[in-house]
Design a protein around this motif. Structure first.
Motif, mmCIF file in Angstrom:
data_model
loop_
_atom_site.group_PDB
_atom_site.id
_atom_site.type_symbol
_atom_site.label_atom_id
_atom_site.label_comp_id
_atom_site.label_asym_id
_atom_site.label_seq_id
_atom_site.Cartn_x
_atom_site.Cartn_y
_atom_site.Cartn_z
ATOM 1 N N GLY A 137 0.796 -1.213 0.000
ATOM 2 C CA GLY A 137 0.000 0.000 0.000
ATOM 3 C C GLY A 137 0.828 1.262 0.000
ATOM 4 N N TRP A 138 0.105 2.364 0.180
ATOM 5 C CA TRP A 138 0.711 3.691 0.305
ATOM 6 C C TRP A 138 0.311 4.280 1.644
ATOM 7 C CZ3 TRP A 138 -2.333 4.752 -4.674
ATOM 8 C CH2 TRP A 138 -1.613 4.337 -5.811
ATOM 9 N N TYR A 139 1.269 4.921 2.296
ATOM 10 C CA TYR A 139 0.959 5.760 3.449
ATOM 11 C C TYR A 139 1.228 7.202 3.057
ATOM 12 C CZ TYR A 139 1.190 8.082 7.929
ATOM 13 O OH TYR A 139 0.999 8.954 8.962
ATOM 14 N N ILE A 140 0.194 8.044 3.147
ATOM 15 C CA ILE A 140 0.276 9.447 2.743
ATOM 16 C C ILE A 140 0.147 10.292 4.005
ATOM 17 C CG2 ILE A 140 -0.762 11.253 1.318
ATOM 18 C CD1 ILE A 140 -2.054 8.919 -0.331
ATOM 19 N N PRO A 141 1.253 10.885 4.484
ATOM 20 C CA PRO A 141 1.179 11.637 5.741
ATOM 21 C C PRO A 141 0.598 13.035 5.550
ATOM 22 C CG PRO A 141 3.405 11.706 4.887
ATOM 23 C CD PRO A 141 2.615 10.822 3.941
ATOM 24 N N ALA A 142 -0.084 13.489 6.588
ATOM 25 C CA ALA A 142 -0.567 14.868 6.657
ATOM 26 C C ALA A 142 0.054 15.474 7.917
ATOM 27 C CB ALA A 142 -2.087 14.916 6.725
ATOM 28 N N PRO A 143 1.190 16.115 7.802
ATOM 29 C CA PRO A 143 1.925 16.582 8.979
ATOM 30 C C PRO A 143 1.047 17.413 9.921
ATOM 31 C CG PRO A 143 3.287 16.807 7.026
ATOM 32 C CD PRO A 143 1.920 16.417 6.548
ATOM 33 N N GLY A 144 1.146 17.086 11.199
ATOM 34 C CA GLY A 144 0.391 17.802 12.213
ATOM 35 C C GLY A 144 -0.983 17.240 12.493
ATOM 36 N N SER A 145 -1.437 16.294 11.683
ATOM 37 C CA SER A 145 -2.772 15.726 11.876
ATOM 38 C C SER A 145 -2.750 14.634 12.950
ATOM 39 C CB SER A 145 -3.281 15.122 10.564
ATOM 40 O OG SER A 145 -4.467 14.379 10.789
ATOM 41 N N ASP A 146 -3.877 14.473 13.624
ATOM 42 C CA ASP A 146 -4.032 13.375 14.586
ATOM 43 C C ASP A 146 -5.101 12.387 14.134
ATOM 44 O OD1 ASP A 146 -6.303 14.898 14.951
ATOM 45 O OD2 ASP A 146 -6.045 15.181 17.116
ATOM 46 N N LYS A 147 -5.364 12.330 12.805
ATOM 47 C CA LYS A 147 -6.450 11.499 12.270
ATOM 48 C C LYS A 147 -5.976 10.728 11.038
ATOM 49 C CE LYS A 147 -8.702 15.307 11.851
ATOM 50 N NZ LYS A 147 -9.728 16.356 11.555
ATOM 51 N N LEU A 148 -6.405 9.476 10.941
ATOM 52 C CA LEU A 148 -6.019 8.593 9.840
ATOM 53 C C LEU A 148 -7.264 7.993 9.198
ATOM 54 C CD1 LEU A 148 -3.934 6.747 8.262
ATOM 55 C CD2 LEU A 148 -4.227 5.113 10.146
ATOM 56 N N ILE A 149 -7.308 7.998 7.866
ATOM 57 C CA ILE A 149 -8.338 7.286 7.118
ATOM 58 C C ILE A 149 -7.685 6.094 6.426
ATOM 59 C CG2 ILE A 149 -10.042 7.380 5.256
ATOM 60 C CD1 ILE A 149 -10.770 9.109 7.675
ATOM 61 N N ILE A 150 -8.258 4.908 6.600
ATOM 62 C CA ILE A 150 -7.822 3.703 5.904
ATOM 63 C C ILE A 150 -8.818 3.427 4.788
ATOM 64 C CG2 ILE A 150 -7.343 1.238 6.083
ATOM 65 C CD1 ILE A 150 -6.664 1.670 9.031
ATOM 66 N N ALA A 151 -8.314 3.305 3.551
ATOM 67 C CA ALA A 151 -9.171 3.134 2.375
ATOM 68 C C ALA A 151 -9.142 1.685 1.894
ATOM 69 C CB ALA A 151 -8.725 4.067 1.253
ATOM 70 N N ASN A 152 -10.328 1.117 1.660
ATOM 71 C CA ASN A 152 -10.498 -0.238 1.143
ATOM 72 C C ASN A 152 -11.245 -0.165 -0.187
ATOM 73 O OD1 ASN A 152 -9.623 -1.975 3.594
ATOM 74 N ND2 ASN A 152 -11.045 -0.506 4.483
ATOM 75 N N HIS A 153 -10.756 -0.864 -1.194
ATOM 76 C CA HIS A 153 -11.242 -0.697 -2.568
ATOM 77 C C HIS A 153 -12.277 -1.755 -2.977
ATOM 78 C CE1 HIS A 153 -8.907 -4.127 -4.065
ATOM 79 N NE2 HIS A 153 -7.856 -3.671 -3.396
#
Length: 304
Positions: free
Chosen positions: A49-65
């Protein structure tokens, strides 16, 4: 190939063993920094997969296709996918990378990966597609990876699970309920029961009366019939705030299927929305990048 028996055989092969679609887009195409990641499913299948960081964020979305897709979408403008989907009005490309750009810009880290037997992830279970039965283990593996990684272990988690990704999420909530403790929200576009979409596709082929015969063919290939691929029943085990949406006039399903899933979800905090003005299922997959506000609002309200 016009012989009905040959059509059934070919359809059963395609339904049971998905052709891997190529990963033609990447986050870098949209100016996103990202990391290639690999992690095990719950049963050890290697997932890519890919991990796409959003610096400073405290939230993660996991995407399933969806089934037959991968983390980057589906190149339905190209053969052989175009010929397989154009008859139902879905002969246009679905590129999921703009979704990740929208989520990133809205302040979310993103983990997008390929389910087993799709994209670059490992082969498993003889290569069969199980409508969520075994793919559920991949959803659990993605959660374990996020919780075990120093960069993500303290983040609030939401799930963006599309079609078979949604069914796999429902199945995972049924098989592994403890894995979802602390998951804040689920946005689930277009989950569908296997029998419903097969019935509609057979109808378009003029073979609506052959559904039971078709089921026997997929049992011979996968050992899994429609009763075991029942997203409506799995929905009864969803325990997180859930937003479902779908193309209302989708020629490949019917509204009652999603309405039953929605009714079966035993949480008060849930929402169902319809996409109007199209009969193309793939418009439902593109809805988020065209009109993301309702979905972002759902994530924002539950993951703040």
């Amino acid at each position: 190939m016009s012989d009905p028996e040959q059509i059934l055989e070919r359809f059963a092969d395609g339904f049971s063993f998905q052709r891997r679609s190529p990963i033609l887009h990447a986050p870098g195409d949209h100016g996103l920094d990202y990391e290639r990641v690999s992690f095990p499913s719950h049963d050890g299948v290697p997932l890519e997969g890919w991990y796409i960081p959003a610096p400073g964020s405290d939230k993660l979305i996991i995407a399933n296709h969806p089934m037959g897709f991968n983390r980057s979408g589906l190149p339905t403008q190209l053969e052989p996918w175009h010929s397989e989907w154009a008859a139902s009005g879905n002969g246009f490309e679905v590129d999921f990378v703009p979704d990740y750009r929208i989520l990133h810009d809205a302040g979310y880290h993103v983990l997008a990966y390929d389910l087993r037997n799709h994209g670059h992830s490992g082969a498993a279970n003889g290569g069969i597609t199980s409508s969520g039965v075994y793919e559920a283990r991949d959803v659990v593996g993605s959660l374990a990876f996020a919780r075990g990684r120093p960069e993500t272990r303290d983040l609030a988690i939401g799930l963006f699970s599309r079609c078979m990704g949604a069914s796999s999420t429902f199945a995972a909530m049924t098989q592994f309920p403890d894995a979802f403790d602390g998951v804040r929200a689920l946005v689930a576009p277009q989950p569908v029961t296997a029998r419903t979409i097969v019935e509609r596709r057979l109808g378009m082929l003029g073979l609506a009366d052959r559904i039971d015969e078709f089921e026997q063919k997929i049992i011979l290939r996968t050992s899994i019939g429609f009763a075991e691929r029942d997203a409506q029943s799995w929905a009864k085990n969803v325990r997180v705030p859930t937003f479902l949406y779908q193309v209302r006039e989708d020629v490949l399903t019917e509204p009652g299927d999603l309405q039953t899933m929605f009714a079966n979800i035993p949480v008060a905090d849930k929402k169902l929305a319809w996409i109007e003005g199209t009969t193309a299922r793939f418009d439902g997959y593109l809805e988020f990048q065209r009109r993301p506000a309702p979905m972002l609002d759902w994530f924002d309200r539950h993951m703040a």
